[in-house]
Design a protein around this motif. Sequence first.
Motif, PDB file in Angstrom:
ATOM      1  N   VAL A  29       0.827  -1.070   0.179  1.00 48.43           N
ATOM      2  CA  VAL A  29       0.133   0.029   0.100  1.00 48.43           C
ATOM      3  C   VAL A  29       0.897   1.316  -0.074  1.00 48.43           C
ATOM      4  CG1 VAL A  29      -1.639   1.434   1.276  1.00 48.43           C
ATOM      5  CG2 VAL A  29      -1.992  -1.125   1.034  1.00 48.43           C
ATOM      6  N   ALA A  30       1.719   1.252   0.729  1.00 53.00           N
ATOM      7  CA  ALA A  30       2.834   2.459   0.861  1.00 53.00           C
ATOM      8  C   ALA A  30       3.486   2.674  -0.459  1.00 53.00           C
ATOM      9  CB  ALA A  30       3.914   2.093   2.018  1.00 53.00           C
ATOM     10  N   MET A  31       3.737   1.559  -1.251  1.00 55.14           N
ATOM     11  CA  MET A  31       4.558   1.996  -2.490  1.00 55.14           C
ATOM     12  C   MET A  31       3.703   2.266  -3.513  1.00 55.14           C
ATOM     13  SD  MET A  31       7.099  -1.605  -2.489  1.00 55.14           S
ATOM     14  CE  MET A  31       8.077  -2.035  -1.080  1.00 55.14           C
ATOM     15  N   ASP A  32       2.324   1.788  -3.584  1.00 59.89           N
ATOM     16  CA  ASP A  32       1.206   2.315  -4.315  1.00 59.89           C
ATOM     17  C   ASP A  32       1.091   3.834  -4.113  1.00 59.89           C
ATOM     18  OD1 ASP A  32       1.085  -0.005  -5.802  1.00 59.89           O
ATOM     19  OD2 ASP A  32      -0.759  -0.858  -4.482  1.00 59.89           O
ATOM     20  N   LEU A  33       1.000   4.189  -2.776  1.00 59.85           N
ATOM     21  CA  LEU A  33       0.830   5.378  -2.350  1.00 59.85           C
ATOM     22  C   LEU A  33       1.806   6.545  -2.948  1.00 59.85           C
ATOM     23  CD1 LEU A  33      -0.825   7.388  -0.702  1.00 59.85           C
ATOM     24  CD2 LEU A  33       0.643   6.859   1.336  1.00 59.85           C
ATOM     25  N   VAL A  34       3.096   6.124  -2.594  1.00 60.36           N
ATOM     26  CA  VAL A  34       4.124   6.860  -3.185  1.00 60.36           C
ATOM     27  C   VAL A  34       4.253   7.183  -4.704  1.00 60.36           C
ATOM     28  CG1 VAL A  34       6.708   6.972  -3.414  1.00 60.36           C
ATOM     29  CG2 VAL A  34       5.772   6.148  -1.443  1.00 60.36           C
ATOM     30  N   LYS A  35       3.785   6.206  -5.582  1.00 60.95           N
ATOM     31  CA  LYS A  35       3.759   6.172  -6.796  1.00 60.95           C
ATOM     32  C   LYS A  35       2.611   7.380  -7.291  1.00 60.95           C
ATOM     33  CE  LYS A  35       5.675   1.552  -7.781  1.00 60.95           C
ATOM     34  NZ  LYS A  35       5.181   0.379  -8.289  1.00 60.95           N
ATOM     35  N   ALA A  36       1.276   7.142  -6.490  1.00 65.00           N
ATOM     36  CA  ALA A  36       0.162   7.890  -6.766  1.00 65.00           C
ATOM     37  C   ALA A  36       0.574   9.464  -6.370  1.00 65.00           C
ATOM     38  CB  ALA A  36      -0.833   7.393  -5.837  1.00 65.00           C
ATOM     39  N   LEU A  37       1.225   9.479  -5.108  1.00 64.66           N
ATOM     40  CA  LEU A  37       1.648  11.060  -4.697  1.00 64.66           C
ATOM     41  C   LEU A  37       2.690  11.499  -5.782  1.00 64.66           C
ATOM     42  CD1 LEU A  37       2.257  10.393  -1.074  1.00 64.66           C
ATOM     43  CD2 LEU A  37       0.686  11.759  -2.111  1.00 64.66           C
ATOM     44  N   ASN A  38       3.646  10.621  -6.402  1.00 65.33           N
ATOM     45  CA  ASN A  38       4.508  11.310  -7.355  1.00 65.33           C
ATOM     46  C   ASN A  38       3.838  11.859  -8.755  1.00 65.33           C
ATOM     47  OD1 ASN A  38       6.757  10.737  -5.827  1.00 65.33           O
ATOM     48  ND2 ASN A  38       7.446   8.886  -6.812  1.00 65.33           N
ATOM     49  N   GLU A  39       2.644  10.854  -8.885  1.00 64.40           N
ATOM     50  CA  GLU A  39       2.030  11.337 -10.245  1.00 64.40           C
ATOM     51  C   GLU A  39       1.093  12.575 -10.033  1.00 64.40           C
ATOM     52  OE1 GLU A  39      -0.619   8.332 -11.510  1.00 64.40           O
ATOM     53  OE2 GLU A  39       0.986   6.821 -11.355  1.00 64.40           O
ATOM     54  N   LEU A  40       0.842  13.034  -8.581  1.00 73.67           N
ATOM     55  CA  LEU A  40       0.228  14.050  -8.198  1.00 73.67           C
ATOM     56  C   LEU A  40       0.940  15.130  -7.973  1.00 73.67           C
ATOM     57  CD1 LEU A  40      -2.660  12.543  -5.831  1.00 73.67           C
ATOM     58  CD2 LEU A  40      -2.889  13.564  -8.098  1.00 73.67           C
ATOM     59  N   GLY A  41       2.477  15.134  -8.229  1.00 76.50           N
ATOM     60  CA  GLY A  41       3.123  16.206  -8.233  1.00 76.50           C
ATOM     61  C   GLY A  41       4.042  16.328  -6.848  1.00 76.50           C
ATOM     62  N   TYR A  42       3.850  15.163  -5.699  1.00 77.51           N
ATOM     63  CA  TYR A  42       4.323  15.368  -4.617  1.00 77.51           C
ATOM     64  C   TYR A  42       5.496  14.357  -4.453  1.00 77.51           C
ATOM     65  CZ  TYR A  42      -0.194  17.408  -3.116  1.00 77.51           C
ATOM     66  OH  TYR A  42      -1.207  18.263  -3.156  1.00 77.51           O
ATOM     67  N   SER A  43       6.673  14.982  -3.506  1.00 77.91           N
ATOM     68  CA  SER A  43       7.749  14.126  -3.420  1.00 77.91           C
ATOM     69  C   SER A  43       7.800  13.665  -2.228  1.00 77.91           C
ATOM     70  CB  SER A  43       8.921  15.135  -3.576  1.00 77.91           C
ATOM     71  OG  SER A  43      10.228  14.281  -3.388  1.00 77.91           O
ATOM     72  N   VAL A  44       8.397  12.301  -1.925  1.00 80.50           N
ATOM     73  CA  VAL A  44       8.392  11.692  -0.602  1.00 80.50           C
ATOM     74  C   VAL A  44       9.958  11.564  -0.552  1.00 80.50           C
ATOM     75  CG1 VAL A  44       7.835   9.505   0.732  1.00 80.50           C
ATOM     76  CG2 VAL A  44       6.348  10.487  -0.911  1.00 80.50           C
ATOM     77  N   PRO A  45      10.474  11.926   0.485  1.00 80.98           N
ATOM     78  CA  PRO A  45       9.827  12.670   1.750  1.00 80.98           C
ATOM     79  C   PRO A  45       9.853  14.130   1.768  1.00 80.98           C
ATOM     80  CG  PRO A  45      12.101  12.114   2.158  1.00 80.98           C
ATOM     81  CD  PRO A  45      12.034  11.717   0.778  1.00 80.98           C
ATOM     82  N   ASP A  46      10.100  14.762   0.695  1.00 77.34           N
ATOM     83  CA  ASP A  46      10.599  16.242   0.779  1.00 77.34           C
ATOM     84  C   ASP A  46       9.151  17.017   1.178  1.00 77.34           C
ATOM     85  OD1 ASP A  46      12.886  15.990   0.108  1.00 77.34           O
ATOM     86  OD2 ASP A  46      12.729  16.215  -1.959  1.00 77.34           O
ATOM     87  N   ASP A  47       8.054  16.290   0.557  1.00 80.00           N
ATOM     88  CA  ASP A  47       6.745  17.042   0.653  1.00 80.00           C
ATOM     89  C   ASP A  47       5.762  16.124   1.755  1.00 80.00           C
ATOM     90  OD1 ASP A  47       7.332  18.811  -1.153  1.00 80.00           O
ATOM     91  OD2 ASP A  47       6.518  17.573  -2.861  1.00 80.00           O
ATOM     92  N   ILE A  48       5.765  14.849   1.603  1.00 80.60           N
ATOM     93  CA  ILE A  48       4.962  13.971   2.397  1.00 80.60           C
ATOM     94  C   ILE A  48       5.857  12.678   2.752  1.00 80.60           C
ATOM     95  CG2 ILE A  48       3.042  12.492   2.331  1.00 80.60           C
ATOM     96  CD1 ILE A  48       1.803  14.390   0.188  1.00 80.60           C
ATOM     97  N   TRP A  49       5.808  12.411   4.178  1.00 82.86           N
ATOM     98  CA  TRP A  49       6.339  11.209   4.642  1.00 82.86           C
ATOM     99  C   TRP A  49       5.459  10.159   4.549  1.00 82.86           C
ATOM    100  CZ3 TRP A  49       9.053  12.479   9.735  1.00 82.86           C
ATOM    101  CH2 TRP A  49       9.981  13.525   9.689  1.00 82.86           C
ATOM    102  N   VAL A  50       6.063   8.833   4.737  1.00 82.77           N
ATOM    103  CA  VAL A  50       5.287   7.511   4.329  1.00 82.77           C
ATOM    104  C   VAL A  50       5.879   6.411   4.875  1.00 82.77           C
ATOM    105  CG1 VAL A  50       4.525   5.859   2.823  1.00 82.77           C
ATOM    106  CG2 VAL A  50       4.545   8.160   1.761  1.00 82.77           C
ATOM    107  N   CYS A  51       4.983   5.797   5.777  1.00 83.55           N
ATOM    108  CA  CYS A  51       5.671   4.546   6.616  1.00 83.55           C
ATOM    109  C   CYS A  51       4.784   3.397   6.117  1.00 83.55           C
ATOM    110  CB  CYS A  51       5.498   4.756   8.130  1.00 83.55           C
ATOM    111  SG  CYS A  51       5.884   3.439   9.110  1.00 83.55           S
ATOM    112  N   GLY A  52       5.258   2.448   6.150  1.00 86.97           N
ATOM    113  CA  GLY A  52       4.877   0.984   5.656  1.00 86.97           C
ATOM    114  C   GLY A  52       4.701   0.045   6.709  1.00 86.97           C
ATOM    115  N   PHE A  53       4.479  -1.294   6.383  1.00 84.96           N
ATOM    116  CA  PHE A  53       4.487  -2.497   7.545  1.00 84.96           C
ATOM    117  C   PHE A  53       4.768  -3.591   6.793  1.00 84.96           C
ATOM    118  CE2 PHE A  53       3.290  -5.026  10.963  1.00 84.96           C
ATOM    119  CZ  PHE A  53       2.988  -4.324  11.993  1.00 84.96           C
ATOM    120  N   ASP A  54       5.610  -4.482   7.416  1.00 92.19           N
ATOM    121  CA  ASP A  54       6.087  -5.668   6.904  1.00 92.19           C
ATOM    122  C   ASP A  54       7.523  -5.696   6.852  1.00 92.19           C
ATOM    123  OD1 ASP A  54       3.609  -6.657   6.853  1.00 92.19           O
ATOM    124  OD2 ASP A  54       3.311  -6.804   5.054  1.00 92.19           O
TER     125      ASP A  54
END
Length: 351
Positions: free
Chosen positions: A268-293
């Motif tokens: 889910v985290a990886m899909d989210l990072v890709k979606a954020l990139n498509e929307l013009g957001y950078s991880v971690p510069d603009d938004i932080w993301v934490c996964g699990f596993d």
Amino acid sequence: MATKVTIQDIANELQLSRNTVSKAINNTGVLADATREKILRKAAEMGYKQFAYLPLFQEDAAKTAESSILPRGKREIAMLTTQFLNSSHFSSMMLDRFQSEIDHLHSSMTIHRISPTELKEKKLPSSLDIQRTAGIICFEVFDYDYAQMLCDLDVPLLFVDTPVMDMRPPLKADRLYMENRIETQNAVAHMVQRGKKRISFAGDKNHCQSFFERYMAYKDAMEYFGLTEGLSTCAMPSGQQNYPVSLYETIRRFKTMPEAFVCANDFVAMDLVKALNELGYSVPDDIWVCGFDDSPEASYFAPHLTSIHIHEQIMGYTAANLLMTRIEEPSLNYRTVYTETSLILRESTGD
């Protein structure tokens, strides 16, 4: 009161470094198999944490191998799943350890995938011979009615994670989970301490009990810190055939983008990072993301993904112990066991 055994105590006994012992117990880093095995056996012998109750490490285990606990004519340990479990799934290494721990039973471990039709009609996989089955271990079996059907078989049964259990009668089977709450809350606390206030959750909380517990841990932490605004922007699409697209469409509609996300798992985290990139957001510069596993991909995904590590070998040992003791003594009270997890900080949260 008995003194708590520490990693340093084990290191002293074996004349090894504390770092080497930590690698073996936490399943991190590179170690020779023989060294790892020696450390884990010593940890069990000394009563370290949840290894303390595992009789599988006793030196005389091989001596008792000839007297198998399996019933006569039942030599199959069946693994049931609804999904294809590839090497990225946390169960991969766990099953390797589980299988090595049941080798002395002189059993065969067979894998059976439950088809969508079998799941809907509450039927066992056609490949499974229940008359030869001594015990069943289940992965990714998250349909509650199907799980109840398995419980009615009167076969020793272990679920590794389950359907969401809140407000439902308990399953008459042993249940094994990774610890979902503590490190999820630690991840939220880490974000808050670094100045993040709008923190959201991504993932279907009703997918399984572990996802539900991770969401509830996130929710409790947000309420503890008085940051309830983030609860209104949780990205939790469910029942979607194309989850990445659904996730993208969900976050695209946010009026205010969160500063950070806690995700139900790494994928889910990886899909989210890709979606954020498509929307013009950078991880971690603009938004932080934490996964699990802490899947293998987490450490080489761009950016390297902060995640919560599951100790698969500990889960494998524990699963073997739970199923073997259930086979040996079917009248035991049903047990629910959690094994510890560890927060691993990487680039996706600015670390």
